[in-house]
Design a protein around this motif. Structure first.
Motif, short mmCIF file in Angstrom:
data_model
loop_
_atom_site.label_atom_id
_atom_site.label_comp_id
_atom_site.label_asym_id
_atom_site.label_seq_id
_atom_site.Cartn_x
_atom_site.Cartn_y
_atom_site.Cartn_z
N UNK A 126 0.85 -1.25 -0.02
CA UNK A 126 0.02 0.16 0.02
C UNK A 126 1.03 1.16 0.02
N UNK A 127 0.35 2.24 -0.51
CA UNK A 127 1.21 3.68 -0.49
C UNK A 127 1.38 4.04 1.08
N UNK A 128 2.74 4.17 1.38
CA UNK A 128 3.11 4.53 2.63
C UNK A 128 3.45 3.20 3.47
N UNK A 129 3.15 2.15 2.71
CA UNK A 129 3.58 1.09 3.46
C UNK A 129 5.16 0.63 3.67
N UNK A 130 5.44 -0.13 4.52
CA UNK A 130 6.84 -0.41 5.03
C UNK A 130 7.45 -1.78 4.41
N UNK A 131 8.63 -1.85 4.22
CA UNK A 131 9.32 -3.03 3.88
C UNK A 131 10.79 -2.95 4.15
N UNK A 132 11.15 -4.32 4.60
CA UNK A 132 12.61 -4.45 4.88
C UNK A 132 12.95 -5.82 4.35
N UNK A 176 18.12 -0.22 -6.68
CA UNK A 176 16.99 -0.76 -7.40
C UNK A 176 15.62 -0.42 -6.72
N UNK A 177 15.73 -0.40 -5.63
CA UNK A 177 14.45 0.06 -4.80
C UNK A 177 14.06 1.30 -5.23
N UNK A 178 15.12 2.26 -5.05
CA UNK A 178 14.98 3.69 -5.49
C UNK A 178 14.40 3.96 -6.81
N UNK A 179 14.82 3.22 -7.96
CA UNK A 179 14.64 3.23 -9.23
C UNK A 179 12.98 3.04 -9.08
N UNK A 180 12.71 1.90 -8.71
CA UNK A 180 11.16 1.46 -8.75
C UNK A 180 10.14 2.57 -7.97
N UNK A 181 10.80 3.32 -7.29
CA UNK A 181 9.84 4.23 -6.47
C UNK A 181 9.90 4.06 -4.90
N UNK A 182 10.69 3.12 -4.15
CA UNK A 182 10.52 3.12 -2.82
C UNK A 182 11.48 4.63 -2.56
N UNK A 183 10.90 4.78 -1.21
CA UNK A 183 11.72 6.14 -0.59
C UNK A 183 11.90 5.62 0.84
N UNK A 234 23.01 -7.10 6.66
CA UNK A 234 22.29 -5.64 6.50
C UNK A 234 20.75 -5.84 6.37
N UNK A 235 20.20 -4.83 6.96
CA UNK A 235 18.66 -4.73 6.60
C UNK A 235 18.41 -3.41 6.20
N UNK A 236 17.74 -3.56 4.80
CA UNK A 236 17.25 -2.34 4.12
C UNK A 236 15.98 -2.06 4.49
N UNK A 237 15.71 -0.89 4.96
CA UNK A 237 14.47 -0.57 5.42
C UNK A 237 13.75 0.88 4.33
N UNK A 238 12.67 0.56 3.95
CA UNK A 238 12.12 1.54 3.27
C UNK A 238 10.52 1.52 2.91
N UNK A 239 10.12 2.87 2.33
CA UNK A 239 8.55 2.99 2.32
C UNK A 239 8.18 2.88 0.86
N UNK A 240 6.97 2.69 0.56
CA UNK A 240 6.33 3.15 -0.70
C UNK A 240 5.78 4.37 -0.60
#
Ligand SMILES: C[S@@+](CC[C@H](N)C(=O)[O-])C[C@H]1O[C@@H](n2cnc3c(N)ncnc32)[C@H](O)[C@@H]1O
Length: 240
Positions: A126-132, A176-183, A234-240
């Motif tokens: 979902x928009x605003x959702x988190x990922x790790x 890759x995450x950044x290119x896809x749109x994650x922030x 390493x743990x990569x955290x981001x949001x959509x």
């Protein structure tokens, strides 16, 4: 013990306020799933978990083991095991998940597979959702860690297509995450503190990991001298 600590690390670094659906990608037999879910239960009363795994090749049957564990641990109502591929998760609807977690799953994919999986994660989150995503790092601090990384490269496991890495570098995944749109990308490090100093235990592990016997024979003295030790994750955290 390591998974208990990793679960705690995740809980401390995620925000559960608006989380009701969690997707674990590449859950295996639930090594992380169960301690993680038990800890989420302490802070949330209503949520559900999709435990997704391809459960094939060297991991064939792992989802069945998870199902048995869920029955035994009375977690069947909360966690739904799903047999699917992270590169094509058509079983999961667009924008239906609040949090995506994976540990040592991206390392199973080649570059093309990784790109597909990241696009799928973007679709279902979902928009605003988190990922790790957690992965062992490829840099070693001592000879015991060097042996684990090299042994991994000499594994005869039949995961196909075989990725060119032990784990993808965090910078590559972040790009890759950044290119896809994650922030809001952040990388954190987790001390695995997992070592096998006894020669017989180290040998058993190498066998379990299907490491080429030729590699083992050539490194017998080093294995005896140093044992094996996991590098940090390493743990990569981001949001959509
Ligand atoms: C190294 S294990 C990690 C298991 C668990 N996450 C852990 O932390 O112990 C990798 C897992 O990823 C799963 N996996 C590999 N490729 C996959 C794919 N394309 N789609 C879904 N799961 C996959 C494997 O079946 C396996 O359970």
């Amino acid at each position: 013990m390591m998974y208990e600590r990793l679960a705690r690390f995740l809980i401390e670094n995620l925000d559960f306020e608006n989380v009701s659906t969690i997707l674990e990608a590449g859950c295996g037999t639930g090594q992380l799933t169960i301690p993680f879910v038990r800890k989420v239960m302490r802070i949330k009363s209503t949520f559900k978990v999709i435990a997704l795994d391809l459960s094939t090749g060297p991991y064939k049957g792992h989802l069945d083991v998870l199902k048995t564990r869920l029955r035994r641990e009375r977690l069947k109502g909360l966690i739904t095991p799903v047999n699917a591929d992270v590169r094509d998760m058509h079983v999961i609807a667009d924008e239906s998940v609040d949090l995506i977690v994976s540990n040592e799953t991206l390392c199973e994919l080649d570059r093309n597979g990784l790109e597909k999986a990241i696009r799928e994660f973007y679709r279902v989150l979902k928009s605003g959702g988190q990922m790790v995503h957690g992965e062992l790092i490829q840099a070693f601090e001592n000879n015991a860690q060097r042996l684990v990384i090299e042994a991994n490269l000499h594994s005869l496991e039949t995961s196909l297509p075989k990725p060119e890495w032990v784990s993808p570098f965090s910078d590559e995944v972040a790009a890759l995450l950044h290119k896809t749109g994650f922030r809001d990308l952040t990388v954190k490090y987790f001390e695995t503190n997992l070592s096998f100093r006894s020669f017989s235990v180290a040998m058993r592990k190498l066998k379990q990991w299907h490491v080429d016997p030729k590699f083992v024979k050539e490194h017998l003295q080093d294995i005896k001298k140093y044992g094996l030790e996991y590098p940090m994750e390493h743990l990569i955290f981001c949001r959509k």
